[in-house]
Design an enzyme around this catalytic site. Structure first.
Site, short mmCIF file in Angstrom:
data_model
loop_
_atom_site.label_atom_id
_atom_site.label_comp_id
_atom_site.label_asym_id
_atom_site.label_seq_id
_atom_site.Cartn_x
_atom_site.Cartn_y
_atom_site.Cartn_z
N LYS A 191 0.83 -1.20 0.00
CA LYS A 191 0.00 0.00 0.00
C LYS A 191 0.87 1.25 0.00
O LYS A 191 0.59 2.22 -0.72
CB LYS A 191 -0.91 0.02 1.23
CG LYS A 191 -1.84 1.22 1.26
CD LYS A 191 -2.46 1.45 2.62
CE LYS A 191 -1.51 2.20 3.55
NZ LYS A 191 -2.21 2.77 4.72
N ASN A 192 1.92 1.24 0.81
CA ASN A 192 2.76 2.43 0.94
C ASN A 192 3.57 2.72 -0.32
O ASN A 192 4.13 3.81 -0.44
CB ASN A 192 3.70 2.28 2.14
CG ASN A 192 2.95 2.38 3.46
OD1 ASN A 192 1.82 2.85 3.51
ND2 ASN A 192 3.58 1.91 4.53
N ARG A 236 -4.15 10.47 4.84
CA ARG A 236 -3.06 11.43 4.90
C ARG A 236 -2.25 11.50 3.61
O ARG A 236 -1.89 12.59 3.15
CB ARG A 236 -2.15 11.06 6.08
CG ARG A 236 -1.01 12.02 6.26
CD ARG A 236 -0.21 11.74 7.52
NE ARG A 236 0.70 12.84 7.74
CZ ARG A 236 0.36 13.98 8.31
NH1 ARG A 236 -0.87 14.15 8.72
NH2 ARG A 236 1.24 14.95 8.47
N CYS A 251 -4.37 8.15 9.93
CA CYS A 251 -4.22 7.60 11.27
C CYS A 251 -3.87 8.70 12.27
O CYS A 251 -3.04 9.55 11.99
CB CYS A 251 -3.12 6.54 11.30
SG CYS A 251 -3.64 4.92 10.75
N ARG A 267 2.46 14.50 12.97
CA ARG A 267 2.91 14.23 11.61
C ARG A 267 2.68 15.44 10.70
O ARG A 267 1.93 15.38 9.74
CB ARG A 267 2.20 12.99 11.04
CG ARG A 267 2.45 11.75 11.87
CD ARG A 267 2.36 10.50 11.05
NE ARG A 267 1.01 10.16 10.71
CZ ARG A 267 0.66 9.09 9.99
NH1 ARG A 267 1.59 8.28 9.53
NH2 ARG A 267 -0.59 8.83 9.71
N PRO A 268 3.35 16.58 10.98
CA PRO A 268 3.08 17.80 10.21
C PRO A 268 3.55 17.68 8.77
O PRO A 268 4.40 16.86 8.44
CB PRO A 268 3.89 18.86 10.97
CG PRO A 268 5.00 18.10 11.62
CD PRO A 268 4.40 16.76 11.99
N VAL A 269 2.99 18.56 7.93
CA VAL A 269 3.38 18.59 6.52
C VAL A 269 4.41 19.67 6.25
O VAL A 269 4.70 19.98 5.10
CB VAL A 269 2.14 18.80 5.62
CG1 VAL A 269 1.17 17.64 5.77
CG2 VAL A 269 1.45 20.12 5.94
#
EC number: 2.5.1.7
Length: 429
Positions: A22-23, A102, A126, A131-133
């Site tokens: 998937k990743n 995400r 999730c 988990r910043p962008v």
């Protein structure tokens, strides 16, 4: 809401075909936005996250067609899809779509690189830490993008196209590396990405982009060099095997006992995790098309792990390994260095009888003699499958609630485990 019922105590024996990762599939699908020609992807898993991204790409005008499945996969796994972005009608990715997953935020890179503009909602996915962008935005700004945050959206523009630059990430970021690769592929000049992620999924994206006409060197190392090209074309590419699914089923066999061949996968994708697993007393044997995992008697030896970027121990296997260590003969220590707040599975494993103490980013697991089935609740994708592993080894029945998390990342889980003897059933809501 669906539930999964598992009656534990049965060793696993048989063969499990590993799905496409998937990743890897997600950034590959997003890369279809870089060209007006058709990108054919083989071995795309049938997952909720894949379906969500398909809807997002469709919102942009990408045509999606399922044309078959990978040879050797079962009826419910391994689809081949064709994506054609010849008629992109919208460069806005709305909140109601992006908030579901995400990774969909990454569409900002190909939209900006190819069309000079993008408006993408801040992401969901999730709930494991912030988990910043920020690092993804930094990479695009280095390439010349003008970016502002407006009403929960990242609005990106470029006046005369993106231009090659030196991008140095302060920390390793897989998403940031994906975004930098896709944007740099169509930028003018040379881009150097330092402290790049080395994950196999990054290499897979680079290989696909190269088939499309990109000029990329160094993928799989911490320094990637991209020579921008004027346009990219179509390609045909097979998604690499899912190393997290491979490791998950290997740990399930280690915990329940038995003998399972994991096929359509590769040992080099999981070298560090397999080494750790072998140290617990599990027998790992390389096969021509996968690995054989056996544990036929004897206790589980404790082992300590620290999650690290590839080639270290994957954070996406931390919860599964913790489940295994709950039955180890002694104490094990698991340190999580990638994401904060990624121990949400601990209290649910405790409901099965696990003894786990938390101290910041460290989990200390005291092995117990046995686990006992109980109602539990999934909190995120990897945590949910750790509960499946624990339930397979527990005495009696476990009911796992909120299993939609599992559907985001594990293709045909009940069918694959059931064919190896697991007593597992999905109860539809």
């Amino acid at each position: 809401m669906d539930r999964i019922h598992i009656t534990g105590g049965t060793p696993l024996n048989g063969t499990i075909p590993i799905s496409g990762a998937k990743n890897a599939a997600l950034p590959l699908m997003i890369a279809s936005l870089l060209t007006g020609e058709t990108l054919e992807l083989i071995n795309v898993p049938r997952l909720a996250d894949i379906a969500a991204l398909t809807r997002i790409l469709g919102n942009h005008g990408v045509d999606h067609m399922v044309v078959g499945k990978r040879p050797g996969q079962t009826a419910e796994t391994g689809q081949t899809v064709r994506l054609t972005a010849s008629n992109v009608i919208d460069t806005t990715a709305p909140y109601e779509l992006v908030s579901t997953m995400r990774a969909s935020f990454w569409v900002i890179a190909p939209l900006l690189a190819r069309f000079g503009e993008a408006k993408v909602s801040l992401p969901g996915g999730c709930a494991i830490g912030t988990r910043p962008v920020d690092l993804l935005i930094m990479a695009l700004e280095k390439l010349g993008a003008e970016i502002e945050i407006d009403g929960g959206y990242v609005v990106a523009k470029t006046k005369n196209g993106l231009r090659g630059a030196e991008i140095t990430f302060p920390t390793v970021t897989v998403g940031g590396t994906h975004v930098a690769l896709m944007a740099a592929a169509l930028a003018y000049g040379t881009t150097v990405i330092d402290n790049a992620a080395r994950e196999p999924e990054v290499v897979d994206l680079a290989e696909c982009l190269s088939k499309m006409g990109a000029r990329i060197e160094g993928a799989g190392t911490s320094r990637i060099v991209v020579e921008g090209v004027a346009r990219l074309g179509g390609a045909r590419h097979e998604v690499l095997p899912d190393r997290i699914e491979t490791g998950t089923y290997a740990m399930a066999v280690a915990m329940t006992g038995g003998d399972v061949s994991l096929v359509n996968t590769r040992t080099e994708l999981l070298a560090s995790a397999l080494d750790v697993l072998a140290s617990t007393g599990t027998e790992i044997t390389a096969l021509p098309d996968g690995i054989r995992v056996r544990r036929n008697g004897g206790g589980i030896s404790p082992a300590d792990v620290t999650t690290d970027p590839f080639p270290g121990f994957p954070t996406d296997l931390q919860a599964q390994f913790m489940a295994l260590m709950t039955l180890a003969k002694g104490q094990s220590r698991i340190r999580e260095t990638i994401f904060e707040n990624r121990f949400m599975h601990v209290q649910e494993l405790a409901r099965l009888g696990a003894r786990i103490r938390l101290d910041g980013d460290l989990a200390v697991v005291e092995g117990v003699e046995r686990l006992k089935g109980a109602p539990v609740m999934a909190t995120d994708l990897r945590a949910s499958v750790s509960l499946v592993i624990g339930a397979l080894a527990a005495e009696g029945e476990t009911q796992i609630n909120r299993v939609y998390h599992l559907d985001r990342g594990f293709e045909a889980l009940e069918a694959k485990l059931g064919r190896c003897g697991a007593r597992i059933e999905r109860v539809r809501a």
